[in-house]
Design an enzyme around this catalytic site. Structure first.
Site, PDB file in Angstrom:
ATOM      1  N   GLU A  54     -11.584  -5.639  35.526  1.00  0.00           N
ATOM      2  CA  GLU A  54     -12.556  -5.866  36.596  1.00  0.00           C
ATOM      3  C   GLU A  54     -13.443  -7.086  36.347  1.00  0.00           C
ATOM      4  O   GLU A  54     -13.810  -7.787  37.282  1.00  0.00           O
ATOM      5  CB  GLU A  54     -13.428  -4.605  36.722  1.00  0.00           C
ATOM      6  CG  GLU A  54     -14.312  -4.567  37.928  1.00  0.00           C
ATOM      7  CD  GLU A  54     -14.992  -3.217  38.048  1.00  0.00           C
ATOM      8  OE1 GLU A  54     -16.224  -3.222  38.191  1.00  0.00           O
ATOM      9  OE2 GLU A  54     -14.311  -2.180  38.011  1.00  0.00           O
ATOM     10  N   ASP A  55     -13.780  -7.357  35.074  1.00  0.00           N
ATOM     11  CA  ASP A  55     -14.814  -8.359  34.786  1.00  0.00           C
ATOM     12  C   ASP A  55     -14.371  -9.540  33.924  1.00  0.00           C
ATOM     13  O   ASP A  55     -15.206 -10.365  33.548  1.00  0.00           O
ATOM     14  CB  ASP A  55     -16.004  -7.682  34.094  1.00  0.00           C
ATOM     15  CG  ASP A  55     -16.721  -6.706  35.012  1.00  0.00           C
ATOM     16  OD1 ASP A  55     -16.627  -6.858  36.245  1.00  0.00           O
ATOM     17  OD2 ASP A  55     -17.371  -5.781  34.484  1.00  0.00           O
TER      18      ASP A  55
END
Length: 177
Positions: A54-55
């Site tokens: 996600e990051d």
């Protein structure tokens, strides 16, 4: 150790929203919560890696190759699939996905939310309402999200035998709402 090194490398240079602490502290704490719950190694590793896809530039394929199918599947459950969607749509997706997820995935998500809520409550106590300037949505929106994630986590779980981590989440949620 391989997962710790990988997560540390992937999150290098990232900071937490409110206190500017190195981001890697969060995945470490998530892994520790899962370890304290006596979870199997794959679940703990997924906790350490839960924000990589996600990051960072890490991918599920890379995680699958390095750590196996089970870890990749758990990380996928904990990841928002499309960061281009609105905050509300991404959070609704998480809430719906977790409702029917296997217990292992629910534990990873729960540990993530327990650490996030702990940090929010600590920072709010120290900084007051100014912390909400660091978030994409206000406190009432965050309360909606954390409450509904909790409802999804306990969906299908025997209330008499729920993991201690779920009880920790509920205690934090009661302080937050």
């Amino acid at each position: 150790m391989k997962a710790i090194s990988y997560a540390t490398t992937k999150h290098t240079g990232q900071k937490r929203k409110v206190d500017d602490a190195p981001y890697i502290i969060h995945p470490y704490r998530v892994g520790m919560l899962l370890s304290q719950e006596a979870c199997p190694e794959d679940i703990i590793i997924a906790g350490l890696l839960h924000d990589v896809v996600e990051d960072t530039d890490g991918t599920l394929e890379e995680i699958r190759s390095l750590f196996g199918e089970e870890v990749a599947t758990l990380v996928e459950f904990a990841s928002e699939p499309n960061k281009s969607l609105s905050w509300e749509d991404r959070k609704k997706h998480t809430i719906e996905t977790i409702k029917t997820a296997p217990l292992a995935a629910k534990l990873v998500v729960c540990a993530d939310k327990v650490d996030n809520l702990s940090s929010i409550l600590e920072n709010e106590q120290q900084l007051g309402s100014n912390i909400w300037r660091s978030f994409k949505r206000d406190k009432s929106s965050q309360q909606w999200y954390y409450l509904n994630v909790y409802k999804s986590l306990i969906s299908g779980i025997d209330q008499k035998n729920q993991p201690n981590l779920f009880l920790s989440y509920k205690n934090l949620l009661d302080r937050f709402i």
